[in-house]
Write a protein that holds these residues in place. Structure first.
Motif, PDB file in Angstrom:
ATOM      1  N   LYS A   1       0.829  -1.207   0.000  1.00  0.00           N
ATOM      2  CA  LYS A   1       0.000   0.000   0.000  1.00  0.00           C
ATOM      3  C   LYS A   1       0.868   1.263   0.000  1.00  0.00           C
ATOM      4  N   THR A   2       1.998   1.206   0.691  1.00  0.00           N
ATOM      5  CA  THR A   2       2.904   2.350   0.734  1.00  0.00           C
ATOM      6  C   THR A   2       3.571   2.578  -0.624  1.00  0.00           C
ATOM      7  N   LEU A   3       3.905   1.503  -1.314  1.00  0.00           N
ATOM      8  CA  LEU A   3       4.617   1.607  -2.588  1.00  0.00           C
ATOM      9  C   LEU A   3       3.702   1.833  -3.795  1.00  0.00           C
ATOM     10  N   LYS A   4       2.457   1.441  -3.679  1.00  0.00           N
ATOM     11  CA  LYS A   4       1.544   1.474  -4.822  1.00  0.00           C
ATOM     12  C   LYS A   4       1.464   2.869  -5.446  1.00  0.00           C
ATOM     13  N   GLY A   5       1.732   2.910  -6.737  1.00  0.00           N
ATOM     14  CA  GLY A   5       1.619   4.148  -7.501  1.00  0.00           C
ATOM     15  C   GLY A   5       2.825   5.074  -7.383  1.00  0.00           C
ATOM     16  N   LYS A   6       3.861   4.628  -6.697  1.00  0.00           N
ATOM     17  CA  LYS A   6       5.045   5.470  -6.509  1.00  0.00           C
ATOM     18  C   LYS A   6       6.233   4.884  -7.263  1.00  0.00           C
ATOM     19  N   GLU A   7       7.183   5.743  -7.567  1.00  0.00           N
ATOM     20  CA  GLU A   7       8.427   5.317  -8.185  1.00  0.00           C
ATOM     21  C   GLU A   7       9.584   5.872  -7.378  1.00  0.00           C
ATOM     22  N   ASN A   8      10.716   5.192  -7.451  1.00  0.00           N
ATOM     23  CA  ASN A   8      11.945   5.646  -6.803  1.00  0.00           C
ATOM     24  C   ASN A   8      11.748   5.956  -5.320  1.00  0.00           C
ATOM     25  N   VAL A   9      11.220   4.995  -4.587  1.00  0.00           N
ATOM     26  CA  VAL A   9      10.981   5.174  -3.160  1.00  0.00           C
ATOM     27  C   VAL A   9      12.194   4.672  -2.389  1.00  0.00           C
ATOM     28  N   ASN A  10      12.672   5.473  -1.462  1.00  0.00           N
ATOM     29  CA  ASN A  10      13.809   5.133  -0.633  1.00  0.00           C
ATOM     30  C   ASN A  10      13.356   4.193   0.486  1.00  0.00           C
ATOM     31  N   GLU A  11      14.147   3.159   0.746  1.00  0.00           N
ATOM     32  CA  GLU A  11      13.762   2.184   1.778  1.00  0.00           C
ATOM     33  C   GLU A  11      13.696   2.818   3.168  1.00  0.00           C
ATOM     34  N   LEU A  12      14.505   3.803   3.415  1.00  0.00           N
ATOM     35  CA  LEU A  12      14.458   4.468   4.723  1.00  0.00           C
ATOM     36  C   LEU A  12      13.155   5.236   4.912  1.00  0.00           C
ATOM     37  N   THR A  13      12.612   5.748   3.823  1.00  0.00           N
ATOM     38  CA  THR A  13      11.320   6.420   3.885  1.00  0.00           C
ATOM     39  C   THR A  13      10.225   5.429   4.287  1.00  0.00           C
ATOM     40  N   ILE A  14      10.287   4.238   3.726  1.00  0.00           N
ATOM     41  CA  ILE A  14       9.278   3.214   4.015  1.00  0.00           C
ATOM     42  C   ILE A  14       9.359   2.775   5.474  1.00  0.00           C
ATOM     43  N   VAL A  15      10.578   2.477   5.954  1.00  0.00           N
ATOM     44  CA  VAL A  15      10.689   2.007   7.340  1.00  0.00           C
ATOM     45  C   VAL A  15      10.286   3.085   8.330  1.00  0.00           C
ATOM     46  N   THR A  16      10.550   4.330   8.001  1.00  0.00           N
ATOM     47  CA  THR A  16      10.141   5.420   8.886  1.00  0.00           C
ATOM     48  C   THR A  16       8.630   5.561   8.893  1.00  0.00           C
ATOM     49  N   GLU A  17       8.028   5.533   7.715  1.00  0.00           N
ATOM     50  CA  GLU A  17       6.574   5.698   7.606  1.00  0.00           C
ATOM     51  C   GLU A  17       5.818   4.557   8.283  1.00  0.00           C
ATOM     52  N   LEU A  18       6.316   3.334   8.125  1.00  0.00           N
ATOM     53  CA  LEU A  18       5.615   2.165   8.662  1.00  0.00           C
ATOM     54  C   LEU A  18       6.141   1.723  10.026  1.00  0.00           C
ATOM     55  N   GLU A  19       7.141   2.419  10.526  1.00  0.00           N
ATOM     56  CA  GLU A  19       7.757   2.075  11.808  1.00  0.00           C
ATOM     57  C   GLU A  19       8.209   0.616  11.842  1.00  0.00           C
ATOM     58  N   LEU A  20       8.958   0.236  10.809  1.00  0.00           N
ATOM     59  CA  LEU A  20       9.515  -1.113  10.693  1.00  0.00           C
ATOM     60  C   LEU A  20      11.013  -1.056  10.927  1.00  0.00           C
ATOM     61  N   GLU A  21      11.583  -2.210  11.159  1.00  0.00           N
ATOM     62  CA  GLU A  21      13.034  -2.347  11.164  1.00  0.00           C
ATOM     63  C   GLU A  21      13.475  -2.510   9.712  1.00  0.00           C
ATOM     64  N   LEU A  22      14.643  -2.003   9.405  1.00  0.00           N
ATOM     65  CA  LEU A  22      15.154  -2.090   8.037  1.00  0.00           C
ATOM     66  C   LEU A  22      15.261  -3.537   7.582  1.00  0.00           C
ATOM     67  N   ASN A  23      15.680  -4.434   8.475  1.00  0.00           N
ATOM     68  CA  ASN A  23      15.800  -5.838   8.082  1.00  0.00           C
ATOM     69  C   ASN A  23      14.438  -6.470   7.779  1.00  0.00           C
ATOM     70  N   GLN A  24      13.355  -6.004   8.431  1.00  0.00           N
ATOM     71  CA  GLN A  24      12.006  -6.506   8.114  1.00  0.00           C
ATOM     72  C   GLN A  24      11.641  -6.143   6.677  1.00  0.00           C
ATOM     73  N   LEU A  25      11.874  -4.896   6.314  1.00  0.00           N
ATOM     74  CA  LEU A  25      11.563  -4.452   4.959  1.00  0.00           C
ATOM     75  C   LEU A  25      12.396  -5.209   3.939  1.00  0.00           C
TER      76      LEU A  25
END
Length: 64
Positions: A25-49
């Motif tokens: 859901k976070t990635l849908k419709g987006k391009e060039n998304v930084n993994e750190l942005t995703i982990v921050t937004e979803l409050e995940l650990e980097l290794n989970q992502l």
């Protein structure tokens, strides 16, 4: 047979669980998304992502 969002969610949940759906859901419709942005937004650990991204890559679901 038409592939619906319900089918997509079901497949993603099967291969990567609930966290996979949140990432999708976070990635849908987006391009060039930084993994750190995703982990921050979803409050995940980097290794989970990264674990889920490796699963998706093995299923040829990612492009870079």
């Amino acid at each position: 047979m038409e592939v619906t969002e319900k089918h997509i969610y079901s497949f993603i949940e099967t291969i990567s669980g609930e966290i996979g759906i949140l990432i999708y859901k976070t990635l849908k419709g987006k391009e060039n998304v930084n993994e750190l942005t995703i982990v921050t937004e979803l409050e995940l650990e980097l290794n989970q992502l990264r674990h889920i991204l490796y699963i998706w890559d093995a299923q040829n679901l990612l492009s870079s």
